[in-house]
Scaffold this active site. Structure first.
Site, PDB file in Angstrom:
ATOM      1  N   ARG A 183      -9.810   0.572   8.363  1.00 39.06           N
ATOM      2  CA  ARG A 183      -9.424  -0.815   8.455  1.00 39.06           C
ATOM      3  C   ARG A 183     -10.656  -1.810   9.660  1.00 39.06           C
ATOM      4  NH1 ARG A 183      -3.630   0.350   8.623  1.00 39.06           N
ATOM      5  NH2 ARG A 183      -2.766  -1.473   8.904  1.00 39.06           N
ATOM      6  N   ARG A 195      -0.464  -9.575  13.369  1.00 37.21           N
ATOM      7  CA  ARG A 195      -1.578  -8.470  11.894  1.00 37.21           C
ATOM      8  C   ARG A 195      -1.923  -9.102  10.744  1.00 37.21           C
ATOM      9  NH1 ARG A 195       4.134  -5.311  11.027  1.00 37.21           N
ATOM     10  NH2 ARG A 195       2.825  -4.191   9.205  1.00 37.21           N
ATOM     11  N   LYS A 242       0.508  -1.168  -0.212  1.00 41.36           N
ATOM     12  CA  LYS A 242      -0.073  -0.144  -0.224  1.00 41.36           C
ATOM     13  C   LYS A 242       0.926   1.542   0.423  1.00 41.36           C
ATOM     14  CE  LYS A 242      -1.910  -0.745   3.795  1.00 41.36           C
ATOM     15  NZ  LYS A 242      -1.905  -2.527   4.017  1.00 41.36           N
ATOM     16  N   ARG A 287      10.823  -0.613  11.907  1.00 44.94           N
ATOM     17  CA  ARG A 287       9.625  -0.598  12.868  1.00 44.94           C
ATOM     18  C   ARG A 287       9.467  -2.087  13.644  1.00 44.94           C
ATOM     19  NH1 ARG A 287       4.705   0.123   8.260  1.00 44.94           N
ATOM     20  NH2 ARG A 287       3.437  -0.959   9.963  1.00 44.94           N
ATOM     21  N   ARG A 324      11.367  -6.307   5.818  1.00 45.36           N
ATOM     22  CA  ARG A 324      10.763  -5.341   5.346  1.00 45.36           C
ATOM     23  C   ARG A 324      11.747  -4.707   6.899  1.00 45.36           C
ATOM     24  NH1 ARG A 324       5.211  -1.875   5.111  1.00 45.36           N
ATOM     25  NH2 ARG A 324       5.187  -2.981   7.632  1.00 45.36           N
TER      26      ARG A 324
HETATM   27  P1  AMP Z   1      -0.010   0.926   8.559  1.00 40.60           P
HETATM   28  O1  AMP Z   1       1.467   1.658   8.808  1.00 40.60           O
HETATM   29  O2  AMP Z   1      -0.586   1.169   8.143  1.00 40.60           O
HETATM   30  O3  AMP Z   1       0.704  -0.657   8.660  1.00 40.60           O
HETATM   31  O4  AMP Z   1      -0.007   0.857  10.401  1.00 40.60           O
HETATM   32  C1  AMP Z   1       0.445   0.322  11.211  1.00 40.60           C
HETATM   33  C2  AMP Z   1      -0.614   0.527  13.060  1.00 40.60           C
HETATM   34  O5  AMP Z   1      -0.992   1.403  13.280  1.00 40.60           O
HETATM   35  C3  AMP Z   1      -1.733  -1.174  12.345  1.00 40.60           C
HETATM   36  O6  AMP Z   1      -1.211  -2.084  12.911  1.00 40.60           O
HETATM   37  C4  AMP Z   1      -2.110  -0.457  13.716  1.00 40.60           C
HETATM   38  O7  AMP Z   1      -1.997  -1.154  15.025  1.00 40.60           O
HETATM   39  C5  AMP Z   1      -2.220   1.143  13.744  1.00 40.60           C
HETATM   40  N1  AMP Z   1      -3.339   1.658  12.580  1.00 40.60           N
HETATM   41  C6  AMP Z   1      -2.546   2.008  11.565  1.00 40.60           C
HETATM   42  N2  AMP Z   1      -3.935   2.941  10.739  1.00 40.60           N
HETATM   43  C7  AMP Z   1      -4.882   2.245  11.199  1.00 40.60           C
HETATM   44  C8  AMP Z   1      -6.470   2.783  11.153  1.00 40.60           C
HETATM   45  N3  AMP Z   1      -7.331   2.776  10.047  1.00 40.60           N
HETATM   46  N4  AMP Z   1      -7.331   1.568  12.740  1.00 40.60           N
HETATM   47  C9  AMP Z   1      -6.966   1.111  12.937  1.00 40.60           C
HETATM   48  N5  AMP Z   1      -5.053   1.172  13.453  1.00 40.60           N
HETATM   49  C10 AMP Z   1      -4.323   1.177  12.739  1.00 40.60           C
END
Ligand code: AMP
Length: 190
Positions: A89, A145, A14, A134, A128
């Site tokens: 999400r 996840r 993404k 991260r 990654r």
């Molecule tokens: P990402 O960078 O999009 O992979 O997000 C990393 C983490 O942030 C996720 O595993 C969630 O813990 C949290 N997170 C990001 N976006 C959301 C969302 N829309 N709703 C809830 N948690 C989120």
């Protein structure tokens, strides 16, 4: 306004594809993950809450993330449109996004679902993890996840199917080839 939701499990590309979409279509990027990581760096209360959940592979509560998004939308002006990356999400977030955009005379125009199988996701995220720094790119958290994705996030697909804007994209192969498929889908909207 062109509002695009880029969707898919963790590791589906993404973020990578968002960069290409921004360059080529001039959209504004909203990544809820990036916003949360900034809050963690800043050491805010929100950052503390986010860190405890992100490190466990859990989602931040809907109310919190919806409030963040609403504030972010209010800061935008003069944009051609938005690419929503990592949001929605949950089905509740998808419904809230629709409401927020509708109240601004807009809607989501297309949802692009990057399809990648589980084995490749784990492989990509472990790779990654070696460079991203991260805290959630380790095997235990990655598996959690993906579980959370399957249970809480995958139902969002049906939401957008019923909106008639669902668009699956083969998310494997060369990055450029994946982007070509995305660009074709977005261009077809104009
Ligand atoms: P990402 O960078 O999009 O992979 O997000 C990393 C983490 O942030 C996720 O595993 C969630 O813990 C949290 N997170 C990001 N976006 C959301 C969302 N829309 N709703 C809830 N948690 C989120």
């Amino acid at each position: 306004m062109l509002n695009v939701v880029i969707f898919g499990p963790p590791g589906s590309g993404k973020g990578t594809q968002s960069e290409r979409i921004i360059e080529n279509f001039g959209l504004t990027h909203i990544s809820t993950g990036d916003i949360l990581r900034k809050e963690i760096c800043a050491g805010s209360d929100l950052g503390k809450l986010a860190k405890s959940l992100i490190d466990k592979g859990q989602l931040v509560p809907d109310e919190t993330i919806i409030e963040i998004l609403e504030k972010k939308l209010d800061t935008l002006n003069n944009t051609k449109g938005v690419i929503f990356d990592g949001f929605p999400r949950t089905v509740d977030q998808a419904a809230a996004l629709k409401k927020m955009l509708n109240s601004r005379g807009q809607d989501v125009n297309i949802m692009l679902n990057l399809e990648v199988d589980r084995e490749e996701l784990i492989d990509r995220l472990l790779k990654r993890g070696q460079v991203s720094g991260r805290s959630d790119d380790n095997l235990e958290t990655i598996e959690q996840r993906i579980k959370v994705y399957e249970k809480q996030t995958a139902p969002v697909i049906d939401f957008y199917k019923s909106e008639g804007i669902y668009h699956p994209i083969k998310g494997t192969g060369e990055i450029d080839a994946i982007f070509s498929r995305i660009a074709e889908a977005i261009s077809a909207l104009a």
